[in-house]
Design a protein around this motif. Structure first.
Motif, mmCIF file in Angstrom:
data_model
loop_
_atom_site.group_PDB
_atom_site.id
_atom_site.type_symbol
_atom_site.label_atom_id
_atom_site.label_comp_id
_atom_site.label_asym_id
_atom_site.label_seq_id
_atom_site.Cartn_x
_atom_site.Cartn_y
_atom_site.Cartn_z
ATOM 1 N N VAL A 1 0.872 -1.226 -0.167
ATOM 2 C CA VAL A 1 -0.148 -0.025 0.016
ATOM 3 C C VAL A 1 0.849 1.216 -0.106
ATOM 4 O O VAL A 1 0.521 2.280 -0.613
ATOM 5 C CB VAL A 1 -1.162 -0.066 1.214
ATOM 6 C CG1 VAL A 1 -2.035 -1.355 0.973
ATOM 7 C CG2 VAL A 1 -0.344 -0.109 2.448
ATOM 8 N N ASP A 2 2.117 1.241 0.604
ATOM 9 C CA ASP A 2 3.064 2.278 0.513
ATOM 10 C C ASP A 2 3.368 2.516 -0.964
ATOM 11 O O ASP A 2 3.673 3.710 -1.119
ATOM 12 C CB ASP A 2 3.945 2.042 1.708
ATOM 13 C CG ASP A 2 3.680 2.283 3.023
ATOM 14 O OD1 ASP A 2 2.686 2.668 3.435
ATOM 15 O OD2 ASP A 2 4.477 1.880 4.024
ATOM 16 N N ALA B 1 -1.222 1.503 -10.868
ATOM 17 C CA ALA B 1 -0.436 1.521 -9.661
ATOM 18 C C ALA B 1 -0.901 0.315 -8.970
ATOM 19 O O ALA B 1 -0.135 -0.129 -8.163
ATOM 20 C CB ALA B 1 -0.561 2.755 -8.937
ATOM 21 N N ALA B 2 -2.346 -0.055 -8.715
ATOM 22 C CA ALA B 2 -2.796 -1.212 -8.062
ATOM 23 C C ALA B 2 -2.233 -2.370 -8.558
ATOM 24 O O ALA B 2 -1.758 -3.342 -7.712
ATOM 25 C CB ALA B 2 -4.331 -1.275 -8.053
ATOM 26 N N LYS B 3 -1.882 -2.670 -9.971
ATOM 27 C CA LYS B 3 -1.518 -3.867 -10.347
ATOM 28 C C LYS B 3 0.044 -3.885 -9.955
ATOM 29 O O LYS B 3 0.561 -4.905 -9.708
ATOM 30 C CB LYS B 3 -1.639 -3.978 -11.818
ATOM 31 C CG LYS B 3 -3.071 -4.072 -12.252
ATOM 32 C CD LYS B 3 -3.204 -4.154 -13.729
ATOM 33 C CE LYS B 3 -4.614 -4.345 -14.439
ATOM 34 N NZ LYS B 3 -4.761 -4.060 -15.862
ATOM 35 N N GLU B 4 0.681 -2.996 -10.116
ATOM 36 C CA GLU B 4 2.125 -2.933 -9.778
ATOM 37 C C GLU B 4 2.471 -3.115 -8.337
ATOM 38 O O GLU B 4 3.245 -3.853 -7.673
ATOM 39 C CB GLU B 4 2.834 -1.524 -10.217
ATOM 40 C CG GLU B 4 2.643 -1.651 -11.675
ATOM 41 C CD GLU B 4 3.433 -0.200 -12.311
ATOM 42 O OE1 GLU B 4 4.340 0.178 -11.714
ATOM 43 O OE2 GLU B 4 2.970 0.420 -13.026
ATOM 44 N N ALA B 5 1.611 -2.444 -7.469
ATOM 45 C CA ALA B 5 1.901 -2.678 -6.090
ATOM 46 C C ALA B 5 1.560 -4.068 -5.531
ATOM 47 O O ALA B 5 2.032 -4.536 -4.531
ATOM 48 C CB ALA B 5 0.749 -1.621 -5.347
ATOM 49 N N SER B 6 0.501 -4.746 -6.242
ATOM 50 C CA SER B 6 0.227 -6.026 -6.006
ATOM 51 C C SER B 6 1.314 -6.773 -6.269
ATOM 52 O O SER B 6 1.715 -7.931 -5.553
ATOM 53 C CB SER B 6 -1.026 -6.762 -7.018
ATOM 54 O OG SER B 6 -2.229 -6.122 -6.549
ATOM 55 N N ASN B 7 2.274 -6.626 -7.445
ATOM 56 C CA ASN B 7 3.457 -7.681 -7.615
ATOM 57 C C ASN B 7 4.749 -7.186 -6.539
ATOM 58 O O ASN B 7 5.333 -8.253 -6.200
ATOM 59 C CB ASN B 7 3.894 -7.090 -9.333
ATOM 60 C CG ASN B 7 3.031 -7.625 -10.096
ATOM 61 O OD1 ASN B 7 2.203 -8.721 -9.935
ATOM 62 N ND2 ASN B 7 2.837 -7.016 -11.280
#
Length: 339
Positions: A51-52, A266-272
């Motif tokens: 999340v950060d 950003a959500a997809k990249e943060a998940s990875n």
């Protein structure tokens, strides 16, 4: 100049400035995101790493026109309350575990089925593929925009009575589970007495003996200090534990295309990023939990898996198939056949 004339002059100037700005520039002045989760506040925990990273990417890529305020540790409520807030639009986004999602999106119960995934690579392949996308689309019916899956990891049993090596060892134990119908049915079928309970109540319940044990991924067993009130950690891996970045669909529709693209990517990249962090963190957590005195053991899984296939899966084919049990069975078979 009088005060009234000054106010009128400023108002006219402001209107002229806004008229001169592109629509996207005007819209970019107004986006504030409350992002809630009910995990811990440890900055090294993979959930917070994710999340950060999301916050940093969104604020940087929007040139500061989107502000993300993170509310961890259940500050805005437990998982179910966060989802309800997202439905109502009082919370813009959440990073929420799958446990309560079946109550909002019945098709999401697919991920709660025991032993549905062979390993983490299999889980990612399914979630990021056509089946995962089809479940994501069902969220719209509940007023929720599903953006990406991230990892909670596989779940393991802990208790203060005995090692769980076989299914017989669960007999008579009171085990806390998430508020998930599938999980309750599964633990009862395995011989335990399933006790659905919110995460925030769990430590005290373990400490006071209200429940004998619980099941969670290693990072949560560590971060919640369950090792202080639990002696045994059994590597059952019976449930996989996806989380998801979700958003209020009504709020989402109010965003311009540029902002939607920034947030979605950003959500997809943060998940990875979160997935990679968890893979490393779990290895470290096993060592740390042993150092804190937990006895860790392997589990004979054959009887567990047989019970899952014979007693649990068929009970949910109709739900997973949106009323068509044959379709639900086909979905489960498609998940298990994914290479």
């Amino acid at each position: 100049m009088t005060t009234t004339k000054m106010r009128n002059t400023f108002a006219i100037a402001a209107c002229t400035l806004l008229t001169a700005l592109p629509i996207s520039a005007i819209a970019q002045q107004t986006v504030n995101i409350k992002l809630a989760h009910n995990g811990n506040t440890n900055p090294d925990d993979p959930q917070n790493v994710g999340v950060d990273a999301f916050k940093e990417m969104v604020e940087e890529r929007s040139n500061g026109s989107i502000s993300v305020q993170i509310y961890p540790a259940g500050q805005l409520g437990d998982a179910r309350t966060i989802v309800e807030g997202i439905q109502l639009g009082t919370i813009e986004m959440g990073d929420v575990e799958n446990g309560p999602m079946g109550g909002f999106v019945p098709e999401a119960m697919l991920w709660d089925l025991p032993f549905i995934f062979r390993d983490i690579e299999h889980a990612h392949k399914v979630l990021d593929g056509e089946i995962g996308q089809a479940v994501q689309e069902e969220y719209l019916e509940a007023g929720i925009r599903h953006l990406a899956y991230n990892d909670g990891g596989f779940r393991y049993f802990t208790n203060d009575q005995r090692p769980i090596r076989t299914m017989d060892d669960l007999e008579g134990l009171k085990i806390r589970v998430m508020e998930s119908e599938v999980m309750v049915d599964t633990l009862n079928a395995f011989g335990a007495s399933a006790v659905p309970m919110s995460f925030g109540e769990l430590y005290t319940a373990l400490q006071q003996g209200v429940v004998d044990g619980q099941e969670n991924p290693m990072n949560l067993i560590y971060s919640q200090r369950f090792y202080e009130v639990q002696d045994y950690l059994s590597l059952s891996g019976h449930f996989y534990y996806p989380r998801q970045y979700i958003a209020s669909n009504e709020w989402w529709q109010s965003l311009d295309d540029e902002h939607q693209e920034i947030i979605a990517e950003a959500a997809k990249e943060a998940s990875n990023i979160q997935r990679d962090s968890l893979a490393d963190y779990e290895i470290e957590m096993r060592k740390v939990l042993e150092e804190h005195g937990m006895e860790i053991n392997e589990v004979e899984k054959e009887a567990f898996i047989e019970t899952a296939f014979e007693e649990i899966y068929p009970s949910y084919y109709e739900t997973l198939g949106s009323g068509d049990p044959e379709k639900g069975e086909d979905i489960v078979k498609a998940v298990m056949a994914t290479e």
